[in-house]
Design a protein around this motif. Structure first.
Motif, short mmCIF file in Angstrom:
data_model
loop_
_atom_site.label_atom_id
_atom_site.label_comp_id
_atom_site.label_asym_id
_atom_site.label_seq_id
_atom_site.Cartn_x
_atom_site.Cartn_y
_atom_site.Cartn_z
N LYS A 1 52.96 16.32 63.63
CA LYS A 1 52.53 17.55 64.28
C LYS A 1 53.49 18.67 63.92
CE LYS A 1 54.98 16.71 68.67
NZ LYS A 1 54.83 16.62 70.14
N LYS A 2 52.98 19.89 63.92
CA LYS A 2 53.82 21.05 63.64
C LYS A 2 53.38 22.20 64.52
CE LYS A 2 50.93 22.46 59.71
NZ LYS A 2 50.92 22.77 58.26
N GLU A 3 54.22 23.20 64.60
CA GLU A 3 53.94 24.36 65.45
C GLU A 3 52.73 25.12 64.92
OE1 GLU A 3 56.21 28.45 66.93
OE2 GLU A 3 57.35 26.82 66.01
N VAL A 4 51.87 25.54 65.84
CA VAL A 4 50.68 26.29 65.43
C VAL A 4 51.08 27.73 65.11
CG1 VAL A 4 49.04 24.90 66.73
CG2 VAL A 4 50.09 26.88 67.82
N LYS A 5 50.43 28.29 64.10
CA LYS A 5 50.69 29.69 63.74
C LYS A 5 49.85 30.64 64.60
CE LYS A 5 51.97 28.58 58.99
NZ LYS A 5 51.64 28.71 57.54
N THR A 6 48.67 30.18 64.98
CA THR A 6 47.80 30.96 65.86
C THR A 6 47.28 30.04 66.95
OG1 THR A 6 47.08 32.38 64.03
CG2 THR A 6 45.73 32.39 66.01
N HIS A 7 47.53 30.39 68.20
CA HIS A 7 47.09 29.55 69.31
C HIS A 7 45.56 29.57 69.38
CE1 HIS A 7 46.68 27.86 73.33
NE2 HIS A 7 47.96 27.52 73.27
N PRO A 8 44.92 28.41 69.65
CA PRO A 8 43.45 28.38 69.73
C PRO A 8 42.87 29.29 70.81
CG PRO A 8 44.42 26.29 70.45
CD PRO A 8 45.50 27.06 69.78
N HIS A 9 43.67 29.66 71.81
CA HIS A 9 43.18 30.59 72.82
C HIS A 9 42.98 31.99 72.25
CE1 HIS A 9 43.70 27.52 75.75
NE2 HIS A 9 43.71 28.32 76.80
N MET A 10 43.50 32.24 71.07
CA MET A 10 43.35 33.53 70.41
C MET A 10 42.25 33.50 69.35
SD MET A 10 45.51 35.74 71.66
CE MET A 10 45.68 36.97 70.36
N CYS A 11 41.55 32.38 69.22
CA CYS A 11 40.56 32.22 68.14
C CYS A 11 39.13 32.36 68.67
CB CYS A 11 40.72 30.86 67.46
SG CYS A 11 42.30 30.67 66.61
N MET A 12 38.24 32.84 67.81
CA MET A 12 36.84 33.06 68.16
C MET A 12 35.93 32.43 67.11
SD MET A 12 37.04 35.12 70.90
CE MET A 12 35.54 36.13 71.02
N PHE A 13 34.81 31.88 67.55
CA PHE A 13 33.73 31.53 66.65
C PHE A 13 33.01 32.81 66.29
CE2 PHE A 13 33.89 27.43 69.10
CZ PHE A 13 34.29 26.63 68.03
N GLU A 14 32.76 33.02 65.00
CA GLU A 14 32.08 34.24 64.57
C GLU A 14 30.59 34.12 64.78
OE1 GLU A 14 31.60 35.82 60.28
OE2 GLU A 14 33.44 36.73 61.04
N ALA A 15 29.98 35.14 65.35
CA ALA A 15 28.53 35.17 65.56
C ALA A 15 27.81 35.32 64.22
CB ALA A 15 28.15 36.31 66.49
N ALA A 16 26.54 34.99 64.22
CA ALA A 16 25.75 35.03 62.98
C ALA A 16 25.73 36.44 62.38
CB ALA A 16 24.33 34.55 63.26
N ASP A 17 25.81 37.46 63.22
CA ASP A 17 25.76 38.83 62.70
C ASP A 17 27.11 39.29 62.16
OD1 ASP A 17 27.25 39.29 64.97
OD2 ASP A 17 25.70 40.43 66.02
N GLY A 18 28.15 38.48 62.36
CA GLY A 18 29.47 38.83 61.86
C GLY A 18 30.15 39.93 62.64
N LEU A 19 29.54 40.37 63.74
CA LEU A 19 30.06 41.50 64.49
C LEU A 19 30.63 41.11 65.85
CD1 LEU A 19 27.16 44.03 63.77
CD2 LEU A 19 29.36 43.82 62.56
N ARG A 20 30.18 39.98 66.36
CA ARG A 20 30.63 39.53 67.68
C ARG A 20 31.23 38.13 67.57
NH1 ARG A 20 24.99 40.33 70.49
NH2 ARG A 20 24.41 39.81 68.35
#
Length: 213
Positions: free
Chosen positions: A123-142
């Motif tokens: 295991k290693k330290e995460v560079k970006t916490h998953p709480h800061m990540c988003m699934f991209e919507a199909a329109d790429g805008l939301r």
């Protein structure tokens, strides 16, 4: 103990990267353990190189060399065809970590044994916490949260880590119980520093720059 090195011929990020990286890993393995090495490959070049190092290379089938095949499938096949005892420990060394040393392998193996573990990953330290990540919507805008939460202070985010296959240690009897990334709820994780994982050309360039500086 068996030391398994997966070395498929195909690679999209860096063509023939396993040919380039093979010797980095073979050179760290003590001569006294070379007889415990099994390279799983579909590459004639690597099979010939294995002969030079006096290690065993097992030819992988077309099915196990496809993009759809997982390394778990490869391990199950090796355990069956190479008569690996269910009590044996399998050390998996991916070739994409040329910075790895045998001293680190021994430290992780000691961690595996000291904890009476059935499987160990790193295991290693995460560079970006998953709480800061988003699934991209199909329109790429939301977007939609990967982890649903309403926290705004980073110090309130739960501690997490990124898995790494820097080294894997697995009891042969446990392989069937793991997912395709070689872990389950009983897997122990050994802390490592961030290491170069060569998946793309830029990773290989970064490694070469680091070692030529």
């Amino acid at each position: 103990m068996k030391i398994v090195i997966p070395a498929r011929r195909g690679s999209k990020g860096v063509p023939f990267k396993n040919r380039i990286l093979l010797e980095h890993t073979l050179n760290i393995i003590p001569d006294s353990l070379k007889s415990d090495v099994i390279i799983s490959t579909d590459d004639d070049f690597i099979i010939e190189k294995a002969k030079e190092y006096k290690v065993k290379a097992v030819r992988r089938s077309d099915k196990l060399s496809s993009d759809e095949a997982s390394v778990k499938d490869v391990l199950i096949n090796l355990i069956k065809n190479e008569n690996i005892s269910c009590q044996q420990t399998i050390i998996m060394l991916y070739l994409t970590y040329p910075e790895r040393t045998w001293e680190e392998v021994e430290s992780i193996l000691s961690f595996f044994n000291d904890n009476d573990a059935k499987s160990v990953l790193c295991k290693k330290e995460v560079k970006t916490h998953p709480h800061m990540c988003m699934f991209e919507a199909a329109d790429g805008l939301r977007g939609e949260q990967v982890v649903r939460h309403n926290l705004y202070r980073r110090q309130d985010y739960p501690k997490c880590f990124e898995i790494s296959h820097y080294m894997c240690a697995i009891k042969a009897s446990e392989v069937n119980n793991l997912n395709k990334n070689l872990y389950n709820e009983d897997t122990f994780f050994y802390q490592i520093e961030d290491k170069i994982d060569i998946d793309y050309k830029k990773d290989l360039e970064a490694y070469n720059d680091k070692n030529n500086s």
